[in-house]
Motif scaffolding. Sequence first.
Motif, mmCIF file in Angstrom:
data_model
loop_
_atom_site.group_PDB
_atom_site.id
_atom_site.type_symbol
_atom_site.label_atom_id
_atom_site.label_comp_id
_atom_site.label_asym_id
_atom_site.label_seq_id
_atom_site.Cartn_x
_atom_site.Cartn_y
_atom_site.Cartn_z
ATOM 1 N N UNK A 1 53.265 12.735 10.733
ATOM 2 C CA UNK A 1 51.937 12.111 10.841
ATOM 3 C C UNK A 1 51.909 10.996 11.887
ATOM 4 N N UNK A 2 52.994 10.233 11.986
ATOM 5 C CA UNK A 2 53.004 9.127 12.962
ATOM 6 C C UNK A 2 53.016 9.650 14.383
ATOM 7 N N UNK A 3 53.767 10.727 14.610
ATOM 8 C CA UNK A 3 53.798 11.329 15.945
ATOM 9 C C UNK A 3 52.414 11.870 16.303
ATOM 10 N N UNK A 4 51.776 12.521 15.329
ATOM 11 C CA UNK A 4 50.435 13.074 15.575
ATOM 12 C C UNK A 4 49.443 11.960 15.862
ATOM 13 N N UNK A 5 49.612 10.840 15.170
ATOM 14 C CA UNK A 5 48.706 9.702 15.395
ATOM 15 C C UNK A 5 48.798 9.217 16.832
ATOM 16 N N UNK A 6 50.005 9.321 17.397
ATOM 17 C CA UNK A 6 50.180 8.879 18.791
ATOM 18 C C UNK A 6 49.374 9.738 19.767
ATOM 19 N N UNK A 7 49.157 11.006 19.413
ATOM 20 C CA UNK A 7 48.328 11.875 20.271
ATOM 21 C C UNK A 7 46.912 11.316 20.360
ATOM 22 N N UNK A 8 46.354 10.974 19.188
ATOM 23 C CA UNK A 8 44.980 10.474 19.159
ATOM 24 C C UNK A 8 44.867 9.183 19.979
ATOM 25 N N UNK A 9 45.903 8.349 19.850
ATOM 26 C CA UNK A 9 45.918 7.074 20.560
ATOM 27 C C UNK A 9 46.007 7.299 22.082
ATOM 28 N N UNK A 10 46.924 8.174 22.486
ATOM 29 C CA UNK A 10 47.135 8.406 23.922
ATOM 30 C C UNK A 10 45.894 8.996 24.583
ATOM 31 N N UNK A 11 45.184 9.846 23.852
ATOM 32 C CA UNK A 11 44.009 10.518 24.416
ATOM 33 C C UNK A 11 42.724 9.714 24.227
ATOM 34 N N UNK A 12 42.800 8.632 23.426
ATOM 35 C CA UNK A 12 41.586 7.938 22.975
ATOM 36 C C UNK A 12 40.664 8.967 22.334
ATOM 37 N N UNK A 13 41.271 9.810 21.503
ATOM 38 C CA UNK A 13 40.545 10.919 20.875
ATOM 39 C C UNK A 13 40.052 10.491 19.505
ATOM 40 N N UNK A 14 38.785 10.756 19.187
ATOM 41 C CA UNK A 14 38.293 10.383 17.864
ATOM 42 C C UNK A 14 39.054 11.130 16.760
ATOM 43 N N UNK A 15 39.291 10.456 15.649
ATOM 44 C CA UNK A 15 40.135 11.035 14.610
ATOM 45 C C UNK A 15 39.478 12.233 13.930
ATOM 46 N N UNK A 16 38.170 12.472 14.196
ATOM 47 C CA UNK A 16 37.523 13.632 13.567
ATOM 48 C C UNK A 16 37.733 14.914 14.356
ATOM 49 N N UNK A 17 38.476 14.850 15.459
ATOM 50 C CA UNK A 17 38.659 16.031 16.312
ATOM 51 C C UNK A 17 40.047 16.628 16.081
ATOM 52 N N UNK A 18 40.133 17.700 15.275
ATOM 53 C CA UNK A 18 41.441 18.227 14.873
ATOM 54 C C UNK A 18 42.231 18.860 16.021
ATOM 55 N N UNK A 19 43.547 18.921 15.838
ATOM 56 C CA UNK A 19 44.458 19.417 16.872
ATOM 57 C C UNK A 19 44.796 20.890 16.648
ATOM 58 N N UNK A 20 45.251 21.543 17.701
ATOM 59 C CA UNK A 20 45.762 22.911 17.578
ATOM 60 C C UNK A 20 47.279 22.830 17.419
ATOM 61 N N UNK A 21 47.814 23.555 16.432
ATOM 62 C CA UNK A 21 49.260 23.597 16.234
ATOM 63 C C UNK A 21 49.828 24.817 16.957
#
Length: 328
Positions: free
Chosen positions: A45-65
């Motif tokens: 979860x912490x690594x995934x959180x870094x994606x949102x931070x790096x992209x300035x991506x809103x947390x409501x926008x889910x990622x593709x695995x």
Amino acid sequence: MSTGAPRVLPADSGIAEAASVLRTGGLVAFPTETVYGLGANALDARAAARIFEAKARPSFDPLITHLADTAELEKLVGVLRPAVAALAERFWPGPLTLIVDRPAAVPPIVTSGLDTMAVRVPDHEQARALIAAAGVPVAAPSANRFGQLSPTRAEHVVRGLGAAVDVVLDGGPTRCGIESTIVDARGGRPVVLRLGALPLEALEEAVGPVTVRPGSSGQPVAPGTLAAHYAPRTPLRLVSDAEPAAAGGGRRGFLAFRDRPAGTWAAVEVLSPAGDLTEAAARLFEALHELDGSGVDEILVEPVPEVGVGRAINDRLRRAAATWRPAS
Ligand code: TXA
Ligand code: MG
């Protein structure tokens, strides 16, 4: 937010090092056949959180695995629903993202709290080698800042994200150049949530009629389908074929499908002189990055034929234009 530069490694010899960065919670941008992805361990979860931070991506926008193969998906989620399994069998590895139930092992931040998860197996040898070497599923949105142009080259990632990413694997320009098609085939007629590199025609040939959800209404089911998205920094305007494409005042750029436009332009990019939509898709974001960096005041774009991957190209162009001309 990020100064400095990430480490850029060749996509073949850099795999072992990049995989260890993923395993230890870092961010690795890597090439796929569609666009570059910004990867993190999908089980962390912490690594995934870094994606949102790096992209300035809103947390409501889910990622593709991303997974190395279908067997890995079955290990994660168990038996696939028949229609999902059939699509995976037919189109993976490839530019198709499928919706499955979120497995308990994947933290909710990856799916923005949804009980579903988007997954795909990329048709890119080094991407799959990286995922296999990391030994974990890799959550990866496109490796750009939220709402901006998707990266089709390592340089785009470096320019856009800087040191917010730990390692960039450079595998050269991506083959498709446009993101994967997202399909929800969990029940009844499959629903296309995002038009993409896998053409509708190919999907329908395999599974019969599908429904295309334009995503234009209210709730962002797949926020890659937000009206304003994939935007260059320069104002962009779609011109219809009818409109005379002569340049007015100012410094204007033109993005053409196959023919160079008449008139005087500060910059022109032609997507495919041969009129080939696959080639046009591969060059789309690169051409937009070029025009965006050319110092023009406005970019004019003509739509491409609305067939095959041309639908996804036009979809991206309309969304890029929507930023500057919000629907009234
Ligand atoms: O080609 C691609 O798909 C690239 C490469 C890196 O694989 N990735 C990509 O990711 O385009 P991204 O984050 O830019 O777009 C992912 C889209 C978003 O619009 C997101 O909303 C949608 O996938 N998505 C993710 N999980 C979803 C879910 N559970 N249900 C519906 N849509 C979902
Ligand atoms: Mg994206």
